[in-house]
Design a protein around this motif. Structure first.
Motif, PDB file in Angstrom:
ATOM      1  N   GLU A   1      51.902 106.179 -54.895  1.00  0.00           N
ATOM      2  CA  GLU A   1      52.452 107.001 -53.829  1.00  0.00           C
ATOM      3  C   GLU A   1      52.242 106.380 -52.448  1.00  0.00           C
ATOM      4  O   GLU A   1      53.185 106.255 -51.671  1.00  0.00           O
ATOM      5  N   SER A   2      51.034 105.977 -52.155  1.00  0.00           N
ATOM      6  CA  SER A   2      50.727 105.539 -50.790  1.00  0.00           C
ATOM      7  C   SER A   2      51.377 104.182 -50.491  1.00  0.00           C
ATOM      8  O   SER A   2      51.468 103.309 -51.367  1.00  0.00           O
ATOM      9  N   PRO A   3      51.843 103.998 -49.280  1.00  0.00           N
ATOM     10  CA  PRO A   3      52.464 102.732 -48.889  1.00  0.00           C
ATOM     11  C   PRO A   3      51.553 101.533 -49.092  1.00  0.00           C
ATOM     12  O   PRO A   3      52.025 100.454 -49.455  1.00  0.00           O
ATOM     13  N   VAL A   4      50.252 101.724 -48.859  1.00  0.00           N
ATOM     14  CA  VAL A   4      49.305 100.622 -49.080  1.00  0.00           C
ATOM     15  C   VAL A   4      49.351 100.186 -50.542  1.00  0.00           C
ATOM     16  O   VAL A   4      49.468  98.999 -50.855  1.00  0.00           O
ATOM     17  N   ASP A   5      49.294 101.146 -51.432  1.00  0.00           N
ATOM     18  CA  ASP A   5      49.321 100.809 -52.855  1.00  0.00           C
ATOM     19  C   ASP A   5      50.672 100.243 -53.273  1.00  0.00           C
ATOM     20  O   ASP A   5      50.755  99.359 -54.120  1.00  0.00           O
ATOM     21  N   LYS A   6      51.716 100.769 -52.689  1.00  0.00           N
ATOM     22  CA  LYS A   6      53.044 100.224 -52.990  1.00  0.00           C
ATOM     23  C   LYS A   6      53.100  98.735 -52.654  1.00  0.00           C
ATOM     24  O   LYS A   6      53.531  97.907 -53.455  1.00  0.00           O
TER      25      LYS A   6
ATOM     26  N   ARG B   1      54.825 107.353 -41.899  1.00  0.00           N
ATOM     27  CA  ARG B   1      53.686 108.185 -42.235  1.00  0.00           C
ATOM     28  C   ARG B   1      52.454 107.814 -41.412  1.00  0.00           C
ATOM     29  O   ARG B   1      51.348 108.277 -41.695  1.00  0.00           O
TER      30      ARG B   1
ATOM     31  N   VAL C   1      50.723 105.213 -41.542  1.00  0.00           N
ATOM     32  CA  VAL C   1      49.704 104.455 -42.269  1.00  0.00           C
ATOM     33  C   VAL C   1      49.724 103.007 -41.784  1.00  0.00           C
ATOM     34  O   VAL C   1      48.705 102.333 -41.726  1.00  0.00           O
TER      35      VAL C   1
ATOM     36  N   GLY D   1      55.751 103.399 -44.600  1.00  0.00           N
ATOM     37  CA  GLY D   1      54.353 103.382 -44.176  1.00  0.00           C
ATOM     38  C   GLY D   1      54.205 103.669 -42.697  1.00  0.00           C
ATOM     39  O   GLY D   1      53.279 104.368 -42.264  1.00  0.00           O
TER      40      GLY D   1
END
Lengths: 193, 193
Positions: B77-82, B140, B142, B137
């Motif tokens: 879900e999170s842009p960092v993880d993406k 949001r 982030v 990201g």
DNA sequence: CGAATTATCGAATGATTTGTTCGATGGCTT
DNA sequence: AAGCCATCGAACAAATCATTCGATAATTCG
């Protein structure tokens, strides 16, 4: 003439990497030479033929394997762990060496005889190591065996049987879990309840 | 004539495995044929040339890569993880494909033009994906970026720079830790404190 | 320095490999 | 049985490769 022997060693190290990646047939002298930044004809100043290089490489790898195996079984104390370590190190080494083999046995079934010689000697050494591990385990009553010699031979046969799928299937095989399963079977049939 | 197209697919699957292992040059038609238990001349009933098989394989692998990438970034879900997932999947794929490449660029520098075409199209798609991840990201809050487009291009440049040592060094490089280091740098320069 | 020997190289070569073609043949279906 | 479909082995020309050889650069040594 300062250190010709040292350069011969550099060649077998470098050639060993290429052989283990592509096998004997697919490895060319030019690749070996280029990896050492030389012209390919210069290689023949150090070795007489591609076969001779290959022989030196195999001999070298066999010695490395021997050392890895002895240190691996010295690293742990219990016979169970010794046998486990031995099997794992052996299998990982053979996995790395698989390219050498399917390169040899690929086309020309007239496999080099020096490989057979190394193999035969290695088989004897392996049997001695296994026999010792089994014997020590039995003496400590960790293993229940009647005859260390025959038990060692049985284990060796099992390990050899594992090599076949290891060499030929290559894909779609989880070698680790399969190895563990075999070890489990081996131990549950061997270890005292 | 039941399912000729299905057999063509079987060929590119089988050939793909061999190509990825040995590269274009070292792979022979006979190997591909033997893997399918056919005579080598039968292959030419399905494909006109070795190059045509190679082209089909590369195209196929490119599609697989595209799918893997999209599912990888959808999985979290999170842009960092993406972004993390994207980079990791991409690098693992390129590692697998490295044999194709150094096979092409090895001798004949007249690299096939269809590879260039695929490459160019892939570059554009990659940029779009990166831009989207960055954009989401940033929205949001982030990521702190001024221009998603340029940031995406910068990341793409970094990733391309990573390919070079990945293809040519091969040994003595811990790709995972290096990748993590780059991601760290990337994030600490990007993530809001 | 200069001669001798050590190391490297490029070109040549002969043998083998390999991509590709082609005609023949066995197995289908109709 | 006739006709397509799929496969094959043999044949071949082009490319690759291991190996040789003479030349030459680099190094040693008197």
């Amino acid at each position: 003439m300062v250190d010709k022997e040292a350069f011969r060693k550099k060649i077998i190290i470098s050639a060993g990497q290429i052989f283990s990646r592509y096998g004997f047939r697919k490895t060319t002298i030019e690749e070996i030479a280029k990896a050492l930044k030389m012209g390919k004809s210069s290689i023949y100043y150090y070795y007489r033929s591609k076969e001779e290089i290959f022989e030196a490489v195999v001999l070298h790898e066999a010695n490395i394997l021997r050392n890895e195996l002895t240190t691996a079984i010295k690293a742990v104390e219990s016979p169970v762990d010794k046998l486990k370590n031995y099997v794992f190190v052996r299998m990982k080494a053979f996995e790395k060496l698989s390219n050498y083999y399917n390169a040899i046995f690929d086309k020309n079934l007239d496999h080099f005889d020096f490989v057979e010689a190394i193999r035969a000697r290695y088989d004897r050494e392996e049997l001695a190591i296994l026999r010792l591990i089994i014997y020590l385990g039995a003496r400590r009553k960790v293993f229940k065996v009647n005859n260390s010699e025959y038990t060692a031979m049985a284990i060796q046969t099992t390990l050899k049987g594992l090599e076949v799928p290891l060499f030929w299937k290559k894909k779609e095989m989880d070698i680790d879990s399969r190895l563990n399963a075999i070890l489990d079977v081996l131990f549950y049939g061997i270890v005292n309840a």
